[in-house]
Motif scaffolding. Structure first.
Motif, PDB file in Angstrom:
ATOM      1  N   PHE A 147       0.832  -1.201   0.000  1.00 12.65           N
ATOM      2  CA  PHE A 147       0.000   0.000   0.000  1.00 12.65           C
ATOM      3  C   PHE A 147       0.866   1.252   0.000  1.00 12.65           C
ATOM      4  N   MET A 148       1.895   1.248   0.838  1.00 15.65           N
ATOM      5  CA  MET A 148       2.792   2.398   0.890  1.00 15.65           C
ATOM      6  C   MET A 148       3.619   2.498  -0.387  1.00 15.65           C
ATOM      7  N   LEU A 149       3.960   1.352  -0.960  1.00 21.20           N
ATOM      8  CA  LEU A 149       4.640   1.363  -2.253  1.00 21.20           C
ATOM      9  C   LEU A 149       3.749   2.038  -3.292  1.00 21.20           C
ATOM     10  N   GLY A 150       2.440   1.745  -3.218  1.00 22.12           N
ATOM     11  CA  GLY A 150       1.491   2.377  -4.139  1.00 22.12           C
ATOM     12  C   GLY A 150       1.409   3.878  -3.948  1.00 22.12           C
ATOM     13  N   ILE A 151       1.495   4.331  -2.690  1.00 23.77           N
ATOM     14  CA  ILE A 151       1.490   5.769  -2.437  1.00 23.77           C
ATOM     15  C   ILE A 151       2.722   6.415  -3.066  1.00 23.77           C
ATOM     16  N   GLY A 152       3.868   5.738  -2.945  1.00 22.49           N
ATOM     17  CA  GLY A 152       5.083   6.261  -3.569  1.00 22.49           C
ATOM     18  C   GLY A 152       4.968   6.342  -5.078  1.00 22.49           C
TER      19      GLY A 152
END
Length: 521
Positions: A147-152
């Motif tokens: 999920f955080m990878l997606g935000i990046g």
């Protein structure tokens, strides 16, 4: 009002996954940087070599792979938090080199060091999250990685789109996006030591009182006498005692012990299979792919930005529901859906390429890419990090996850290097590789991957020793109620022996929730 323990634990895991924002940003930013005219001019004539251009993308992944070698040693000796801090520091060095790059060599060095730091952080974040998590939310916590990878990736796509539109032709068009990548690493480096250390690492180092206090802080408002904390500590002590009888973990036993080798193999294959869905081919070379379908570079960046929004939606769905759906079913469904999307994409590329005037077919191709991205983000990507992080014992977890994570980096590098050559030689036929692999991935998960949802980390050894190699249509493929582990720990009713007796066991969720109402469901 004090935070509930599960919310506090979730926030700790969220902060630890800041490194994943960095990873996602670096994956997404490079496509926009490579197409910037000033970047091309600054890098000089060497940039016109396709192999050297491809190396800008793939050398980050070589750095990630190199970061796997020291991460296990540092994680076991210095602890999980300090190792994450080292990764953030190395990454900031790499980001600074890229931002100030005057030639291709500085870009290569910056990308390698950035990858080295990412490799450390990406490996440690889900491991740390798994070790601090309550069993009922472990899936939610470890899937935060994706999920955080997606935000990046979301931030990278919109930032590069904005700089391409507003700063076109200037140095700022590519230096600003590269400089922004350093920002998330600063608070991670500065504040990671304020988070609690892994209680399992503390216990393994003999710091049992500190481990108990940490567990109490994470799961019981600091009450070390809470039944859940007491039972969890007994569970951890029992595992440590078994580990001491065996001896210190070695790299060799990951491959000589049958249970360990099985888990390393499953984790390695899972991480490698992720790249065979085609996700990196699209992510790194979407500009090339979409351009062959007749779209302009600016329009392609817009498509990428929309794609990043879709990915975030899918990843949020996974975080919210993974502890209810289990691990196996999303992996199976997601791989089948990704394979089918590439089947449709192959047909569209073969029948209606960009040279054919058929806007409807070209936009349908874009939609199939979005469909693939949703299912990948909701089902495959998050669980490729979550599953390996939870299947090992504490004594082997750091070493084993380093090995399995290396599969992600080496396969990622392989796809990054092969894709431009493959598209130039065989065109749309390259898509057939991913169409086939999506379906074979699903079949392999169905056949060989035991379900881990709801189980305590301390019972994973027994699970993989007892489960048959072929788990399809056996009790080991069934999802366990996510509240069962808490019920057992609170009541002291661990089920010894044959784990298959527990598969599919259901309890009254409302009753457990009422008994421990201060926890987040």
């Amino acid at each position: 009002m004090a935070l509930s323990p599960k919310v506090y634990t979730w926030l700790c895991g969220l902060f630890a996954s800041l490194g994943s924002i960095i990873f996602g940003y670096d994956l997404g930013v490079i496509a926009g940087v490579l197409s910037a005219t000033d970047f091309i001019d600054t890098m000089g004539s060497r940039f016109n070599n396709p192999n050297l251009e491809g190396l800008i993308t793939s050398i980050l992944l070589l750095g990630c792979f190199a970061g796997m070698f020291p991460v296990a040693h540092f994680a076991d000796t210095l602890g999980r938090r300090k190792t994450i801090q080292i990764g953030a520091l190395v990454y900031m060095l790499g980001g600074a080199l890229q931002t100030g790059a005057r030639n291709l060599d500085m870009i290569y060095a910056g990308r390698f060091f950035a990858g080295f730091g990412i490799g450390i952080m990406a490996d440690l974040a889900p491991l740390y999250q798994a070790e601090i998590a309550h069993p009922s939310i472990r899936g939610r916590l470890t899937t935060l990685q994706q999920f955080m990878l997606g935000i990046g990736a979301f931030a990278a796509s919109w930032i590069t789109y904005g700089t391409s539109a507003g700063l076109k032709g200037t140095q700022a068009e590519w230096r600003v996006p590269l400089g922004i990548q350093i920002i998330p690493a600063i608070p991670l480096f500065a504040f990671i030591l304020l988070l609690p250390e892994s209680p399992r690492w503390l216990a393994e180092k003999g710091r049992l009182d500190e481990a108990a206090r940490t567990l109490a802080k994470l799961h019981a408002h600091g009450n070390v006498n809470d039944p859940f904390v007491v039972s969890q500590m007994e569970d951890i002590k029992a595992e440590i005692q078994r580990a001491r009888e065996i001896g210190s973990a070695s790299w060799g036993e990951l491959f000589t012990d049958s249970s360990n080798f099985r888990r390393v193999s499953l984790g390695y294959i899972l991480q490698f299979s992720v790249q065979m869905t085609g996700v990196s081919a699209i992510q790194y070379y979407s500009t090339t792919i979409f351009t062959t379908m007749g779209f302009s570079a600016t329009r392609v960046l817009l498509f990428q930005s929309i794609n990043s929004v879709i990915a975030l939606i899918g990843e949020a769905c996974c975080v919210l529901w993974v502890d209810n759906t289990g691990r196996r079913m999303p992996l199976i469904v997601g791989n089948v859906a990704s394979g089918l999307s590439f089947v449709v994409g192959s047909i569209l590329m073969a029948r209606w390429p960009g040279t054919v005037n058929n806007d409807a077919a070209h936009y349908i191709f874009i939609i199939t890419t979005w469909v693939f991205n949703f299912f990948f983000s909701a089902c495959i990507g998050p669980l490729s990090w979550a599953y390996p992080a939870e299947i090992y014992s504490t004594r082997t977890r750091a070493k084993a996850t380093a090995v399995t994570s290396s599969a992600s980096w080496i396969s990622n590098f392989f796809i990054a290097q092969v894709t431009p050559v493959a598209f130039s030689h065989i065109g749309w036929k390259y898509y057939l590789v991913f169409a086939i692999c999506g379906h074979t991935n699903a079949l392999f998960v169905w056949a060989f991957y035991p379900e881990t949802t709801g189980r305590r980390l301390e019972e994973m050894d027994a699970l993989f020793q007892d489960a048959p190699l072929f788990v399809a249509n056996t009790p080991y493929a069934n999802k366990q109620d996510r509240f069962l582990a808490e019920k057992e720990l609170r009541e002291g009713t661990f089920v010894p022996g044959d784990i298959s007796e527990r598969a599919g066991y259901a309890i009254d969720e409302e009753k457990v929730s009422d008994e421990h109402h201060d926890h987040m469901n």
